[in-house]
Design a protein around this motif. Structure first.
Motif, short mmCIF file in Angstrom:
data_model
loop_
_atom_site.label_atom_id
_atom_site.label_comp_id
_atom_site.label_asym_id
_atom_site.label_seq_id
_atom_site.Cartn_x
_atom_site.Cartn_y
_atom_site.Cartn_z
N VAL A 78 100.14 -47.94 -59.54
CA VAL A 78 100.68 -46.60 -59.73
C VAL A 78 100.21 -46.12 -61.08
N LEU A 79 99.55 -44.97 -61.12
CA LEU A 79 99.09 -44.36 -62.36
C LEU A 79 100.05 -43.24 -62.74
N ALA A 80 100.44 -43.16 -63.98
CA ALA A 80 101.25 -42.06 -64.49
C ALA A 80 100.34 -41.18 -65.33
N LEU A 81 100.04 -39.99 -64.83
CA LEU A 81 99.15 -39.08 -65.53
C LEU A 81 99.91 -38.24 -66.54
N SER A 82 99.23 -37.76 -67.58
CA SER A 82 99.91 -36.96 -68.61
C SER A 82 100.41 -35.64 -68.06
N SER A 83 99.96 -35.23 -66.89
CA SER A 83 100.46 -34.00 -66.26
C SER A 83 101.85 -34.21 -65.67
N GLY A 84 102.32 -35.46 -65.64
CA GLY A 84 103.61 -35.78 -65.04
C GLY A 84 103.50 -36.23 -63.61
N GLU A 85 102.29 -36.22 -63.07
CA GLU A 85 102.08 -36.65 -61.70
C GLU A 85 101.82 -38.15 -61.64
N PHE A 86 102.24 -38.74 -60.52
CA PHE A 86 101.91 -40.12 -60.23
C PHE A 86 100.80 -40.13 -59.20
N ARG A 87 99.91 -41.08 -59.31
CA ARG A 87 98.86 -41.28 -58.31
C ARG A 87 98.85 -42.75 -57.93
N GLN A 88 98.49 -43.00 -56.70
CA GLN A 88 98.35 -44.38 -56.24
C GLN A 88 96.87 -44.72 -56.21
N LEU A 89 96.54 -45.87 -56.76
CA LEU A 89 95.16 -46.32 -56.88
C LEU A 89 95.02 -47.64 -56.13
N THR A 90 94.01 -47.72 -55.27
CA THR A 90 93.79 -48.98 -54.54
C THR A 90 92.82 -49.85 -55.32
N ALA A 91 92.96 -51.15 -55.13
CA ALA A 91 92.05 -52.10 -55.76
C ALA A 91 91.57 -53.06 -54.68
N PRO A 92 90.41 -53.59 -54.74
CA PRO A 92 89.51 -53.63 -55.88
C PRO A 92 88.55 -52.45 -55.99
N ASP A 93 88.59 -51.48 -55.07
CA ASP A 93 87.60 -50.40 -55.12
C ASP A 93 88.01 -49.25 -56.04
N PHE A 94 89.22 -49.26 -56.58
CA PHE A 94 89.72 -48.25 -57.52
C PHE A 94 89.54 -46.83 -57.00
N ARG A 95 90.09 -46.58 -55.82
CA ARG A 95 90.09 -45.25 -55.22
C ARG A 95 91.49 -44.68 -55.32
N ILE A 96 91.58 -43.39 -55.65
CA ILE A 96 92.87 -42.70 -55.67
C ILE A 96 93.18 -42.28 -54.25
#
Length: 180
Positions: free
Chosen positions: A8-26
């Motif tokens: 889970v990424l917390a962006l400075s805009s206040g939005e959360f994004r989910q990132l998959t690994a190992p390919d690092f795709r949002i």
């Protein structure tokens, strides 16, 4: 073998994004199942994920986003505004209970129960930490030990260490509160 993970990424805009690994795709934010609640924009001081909630701490407030029985985050966070800007934060364990340690800009240190944000203890560190922190940028990190010590690490490498047991014995009160 190769495994697939998620972050889970917390962006400075206040939005959360989910990132998959190992390919690092949002993951696609338009899909309802992957949509996470939006928080006020700004810097993130701390993210802590437990089986019951996601804790997100920003300089002006802390937010608990409960997780449902299926493990997904609920759409509405519960928030607590701080009386002063938070400089640094940490999640600590006191007698098996989790607390949010918050060092405020006025050098008060608060211990908030998780996930409800009830103030378990508050320490005034102005006299002892004030001369040490004066003229420096905000502390880089803070932590607390089980035996009642609090440490602030400054960006220039300085370290302030103090015992909570001296004076008000606030950690003893937090430990008693956690055990009852």
């Amino acid at each position: 073998g190769s495994g697939v993970g998620a972050f889970v990424l917390a962006l400075s805009s206040g939005e959360f994004r989910q990132l998959t690994a190992p390919d690092f795709r949002i993951l696609d934010g338009r899909i309802q199942e992957t949509r996470l609640p939006r928080l006020p924009g700004g810097k993130m001081l701390l993210l802590h994920l437990s089986s019951a909630y996601l804790l997100a701490v920003q300089p002006l407030a802390a937010h608990v986003i409960p997780r449902g029985e299926d493990g997904h985050l609920e759409p509405k966070p519960f928030s607590k505004k701080f009386p002063q800007r938070a400089l640094c934060t940490a999640v600590i364990d006191v007698a098996g209970e989790l607390y949010l340690l918050v060092v405020l800009a006025n050098l008060f240190i608060e211990f908030l129960s998780l996930p409800g944000f009830r103030v378990a203890a508050s320490l005034d560190a102005r006299d002892s930490a004030g001369p040490f922190v004066a003229g420096h940028a905000d502390p880089l990190a803070c932590c607390s030990s089980r035996d009642g010590y609090i440490a602030l690490q400054l960006r220039d490498g300085g370290l302030w260490l103090a015992s909570c047991r001296a004076g008000e014995s606030a950690m003893d009160g937090a430990a008693q509160d956690a055990s009852s």
